[in-house]
Design an enzyme around this catalytic site. Structure first.
Site, mmCIF file in Angstrom:
data_model
loop_
_atom_site.group_PDB
_atom_site.id
_atom_site.type_symbol
_atom_site.label_atom_id
_atom_site.label_comp_id
_atom_site.label_asym_id
_atom_site.label_seq_id
_atom_site.Cartn_x
_atom_site.Cartn_y
_atom_site.Cartn_z
ATOM 1 N N ASP B 14 0.857 -1.182 0.000
ATOM 2 C CA ASP B 14 0.000 0.000 0.000
ATOM 3 C C ASP B 14 0.896 1.236 0.000
ATOM 4 O O ASP B 14 1.698 1.420 0.921
ATOM 5 C CB ASP B 14 -0.878 -0.034 1.257
ATOM 6 N N ASP B 109 -2.718 2.452 -6.150
ATOM 7 C CA ASP B 109 -1.736 2.525 -5.070
ATOM 8 C C ASP B 109 -1.730 1.307 -4.141
ATOM 9 O O ASP B 109 -1.131 1.329 -3.096
ATOM 10 C CB ASP B 109 -1.950 3.806 -4.256
ATOM 11 N N GLU B 110 -2.401 0.244 -4.531
ATOM 12 C CA GLU B 110 -2.554 -0.894 -3.640
ATOM 13 C C GLU B 110 -2.555 -2.175 -4.456
ATOM 14 O O GLU B 110 -3.181 -2.213 -5.513
ATOM 15 C CB GLU B 110 -3.939 -0.834 -3.019
#
Lengths: 366, 369
Positions: B14, B109-110
């Site tokens: 993350d 973003d993950e």
């Protein structure tokens, strides 16, 4: 109506005209071809209300004039399956048409010729004579970029532009654009019209058989092309084509020269592992090298490096690989020149020896 | 059931306040200052991401930009540049790919990584996670947090445990102890409502939850009860797979009494909107709203839908759609639904040479409908 004709002579106009006739029709008569016989002349007409093709040819021997319509596909299939060089006799008998050849006999249903819709009789407007291969080249080098069922209905066709000494064709689906010019003489007036997609395809087919110069007439609502014995008439798309010149980049800072076939094959291979939906490939440009990379949701990856003639700063840019391949498949030159700006500006692809045709491809953000 | 030999190794990576981190990386003048990425405060924009400096002032994502500025007047709010984030995200995924092909991106973003079979780092998931964090830091110039665990649910909790720039590992033998102490509020899918219900049953931690029978959970929470039963024991069998992205989100309600007039339909909007907002809040930030929809089911069970433009979840916009439906057919409804069409910003974007013409043509098409 009665006449006898050689199979080969009848087959050609039937094939030319049948392409226009749609298989599924709301109006039954539109599945038919119109057959008219007058003064030793036969004319065969097919239409879909947007597009009309009329093929004419002389008749010999005993002829009775008259007119009727018969199912296009069935008559074509019958003629196709008769033996080569056979003589075919067609005769209207009441509400039927009897087709005889050798020991074969077919009875086809007819619909009255008066029910057959005809497009514009007279297409007045700008006129022009052009060699069939010239017009064919214009269409072949641009038509693949036309939109298909875009909400911008005026993109679902080909722009034809007549200006002093120049006939230009432009096609774009918004993601790429193709433009090609032909030098012509004797343009009577300037004109800018959009020929619908289906008409463009049929016209290209028709021009393949033609050797004599074709006569092009561009009216307000219709375009007409007379190529030998065939008259093609199409309604025009009623809309304004966008200002296409403003999306053609004039100065690309980066110029790449590549061997067309090498690049085409490399892109073709990398395309196999691109995302099937988006078809994105990443291109990395550096001194004398063009690297292409693709991957798909299964995380499979393809990479190729092609030697190119390029000096300048590095650039990474994404494209829908199909758009690049379409251009490389259409050009015939040994080399291609690609002009690039930054990674957000469109690329211009040309045959370095021919200035008459250019392609613009919008990059994709990957 | 899996046996111990088939124990999986999942990493959840993350990025720390991703959009803001990328912007700060690209403009060193922003370093140390409160930075957010989001919409214009004068045009009712909201914050998408903010850095830790901004969070100290109470700024958080999904907050109105104008409110964020009131809390933190020196806050720098930058407009989002999705192209750039997509590029950075792709580079980060390239780093993941050095270690495994089993990657499930959740957004820009993950991502989940299944490194069970990775030959790298002696098959140590912890060392792979450290290597990825180091590579992202040095090659990309931003920090990421990572969680390592035997399944996705725990890996995701673990990545949040030492945030920012942290790594937390839950080994298989630690799972039982870890989950017992875990507050139920941290379980995925347990929001305010479920948490409230559980608290009423005296349940605060997963240890409390474990005491409730499978049957009782199913009775109270329906199909989610079964999931709760497993989560409370640290069990999650979902595999890592390249995820399918959403195209729309919608909510609907069937009413016990038919709604006879347009007014009655529109009266349901505040409740429905509240639910739609909650659903939207669960989405990741890789989406943009690109249109609104409304749906009516009439008492004869036939249904009608209406699409409209719009990017904001506002009463008035949906009220208009319902009115359009009412004008087509003015009859009592038994169900009202509203939703949004989404644009997936993590998918490749093909810009158009004639974007303005396209927008106009679409607008005209909508009008004629």
């Amino acid at each position: 109506m009665k006449f006898t004709i050689n199979r080969e002579l009848l087959l050609k106009p039937l094939q030319q005209v049948a392409g226009v006739v749609e298989r599924r029709q709301t109006l039954p008569v539109l599945s038919n071809v119109l057959i008219e016989v007058t003064d030793q002349q036969l004319s065969v007409t097919g239409t879909d209300l947007e597009l009309e093709l009329v093929a004419r040819l002389p008749l010999e021997g005993e002829v009775q004039s008259g007119e009727t319509t018969v199912p296009a596909r069935k008559l074509l299939d019958i003629c196709k399956s008769l033996p080569a060089e056979a003589d075919i006799r067609l005769e209207v008998d009441g509400e039927r048409m009897v087709v005889r050849s050798g020991r074969s006999r077919f009875t086809l249903s007819t619909l009255p010729a008066s029910e057959f819709p005809n497009l514009e009789e007279e297409v007045g407007g700008a006129q022009l004579e052009v060699a069939p291969d010239q017009l064919r080249r214009l269409i072949d080098s641009t038509a693949f970029s036309m939109a298909q069922q875009d909400v911008r209905y005026y993109l679902n066709g080909l722009l034809l532009e007549l200006r002093k000494g120049r006939l230009r064709a432009v096609a774009t689906d918004g993601h790429r654009l193709a433009m090609s010019d032909a030098e012509v003489t004797g343009i009577s007036d300037d004109a800018q019209v959009i020929v619908p997609r289906k008409g463009v395809m049929e016209l290209a087919r028709l021009l393949g058989d033609s050797t004599q110069p074709v006569k092009l007439t561009v009216g307000k609502n219709h375009v007409r092309v007379i190529a030998g014995d065939v008259t093609f008439t199409s309604k025009l798309v009623d809309g304004k084509f966008p200002e296409y010149e403003r999306v053609i980049p004039r100065e690309g800072q980066r110029r790449v020269m590549a061997d067309r076939e090498t690049l085409r094959q490399a892109l073709g291979r990398v395309a196999i592992l691109s995302n099937e939906k988006y078809r994105g490939v990443r291109i990395q440009l550096s001194d004398a090298s063009l690297r292409v990379q693709a991957n798909n949701p299964e995380q499979e990856e393809a990479e190729e490096e092609v030697s190119v003639d390029y000096q300048g700063s590095e650039l990474e840019i994404g494209f829908n690989v199909s758009y690049l391949l379409d251009v490389l498949n259409t050009l015939h030159s040994t080399e291609v020149q690609i002009q690039l700006g930054d990674s957000n500006s469109s690329a211009v692809i040309v045959d370095p020896n021919v200035t008459a045709t250019l392609y613009v491809v919008m990059p994709m953000r990957l | 059931m899996r046996d111990a030999a088939a124990q999986r190794k999942i990493i959840h990576v993350d990025c720390d306040c991703f959009y803001a981190a990328v912007e700060t990386r690209d403009d060193p003048r922003l370093r140390g200052r409160p930075v957010a990425v989001g919409g214009d405060p004068n045009r009712r924009g909201v914050i998408a991401t903010c850095n830790y400096e901004a969070r100290r002032f109470g700024v958080h994502s999904a907050m109105a930009s104008s409110q964020a500025l009131r809390l933190c007047p020196e806050l720098v709010i930058l407009p989002p540049q999705f192209d750039k984030y997509r590029r950075v995200s792709a580079s980060i995924q390239q780093i993941f790919r050095r270690y495994t092909a089993h990657i499930e991106p959740l957004s820009l973003d993950e991502a989940f990584l299944d490194v069970s079979d990775s030959p790298h780092c002696d098959n140590s998931a912890t060392r792979i996670a450290e290597a990825i964090r180091a590579a992202v830091r040095s090659e990309i110039g931003i920090t990421v947090s990572a969680g390592v665990a035997p399944n996705k649910f725990l890996a995701k909790i673990a990545s949040d445990w030492r945030k920012p720039d942290g790594l937390f590992v839950i080994r298989p033998e630690q799972v039982a102890e870890f989950v017992r102490a875990l507050p139920v509020k941290r379980l995925h899918g347990v929001g305010r409502v479920t948490a409230g219900k559980l608290e009423a049953l005296g349940v605060k931690t997963c240890a409390d939850l474990q005491a409730i029978s499978r049957l009782a959970l199913s009775q109270s929470f329906g199909s989610f009860g079964e999931r709760l039963y497993h989560l409370a024991r640290g069990e999650d069998e979902r595999s890592v797979q390249s995820s399918r992205r959403r195209k729309s989100v919608s909510v609907e309600e069937t009413y016990s009494q038919d709604l006879p007039t347009l007014r009655h339909w529109q009266d349901q909007l505040p409740d429905l909107l509240e639910r739609l907002r909650r659903r939207m809040a669960q989405l990741d930030t890789g989406y943009l709203v690109q249109g609104l929809t409304a749906k009516i089911r009439y008492t004869d069970f036939s249904q009608a839908t209406c699409d409209g433009p719009g990017e904001k979840l506002e009463d008035a916009a949906f009220a208009e759609l319902l009115e359009a439906l009412w004008q087509r057919r003015s009859e009592p409804a038994r169900l009202v639904g509203i939703g949004v069409r989404l644009r997936d910003m993590t998918a490749p974007q093909q810009p158009d040479l004639f974007e303005e013409e396209r927008r106009q043509a679409l607008a005209r098409q909508r009008e004629s409908l």
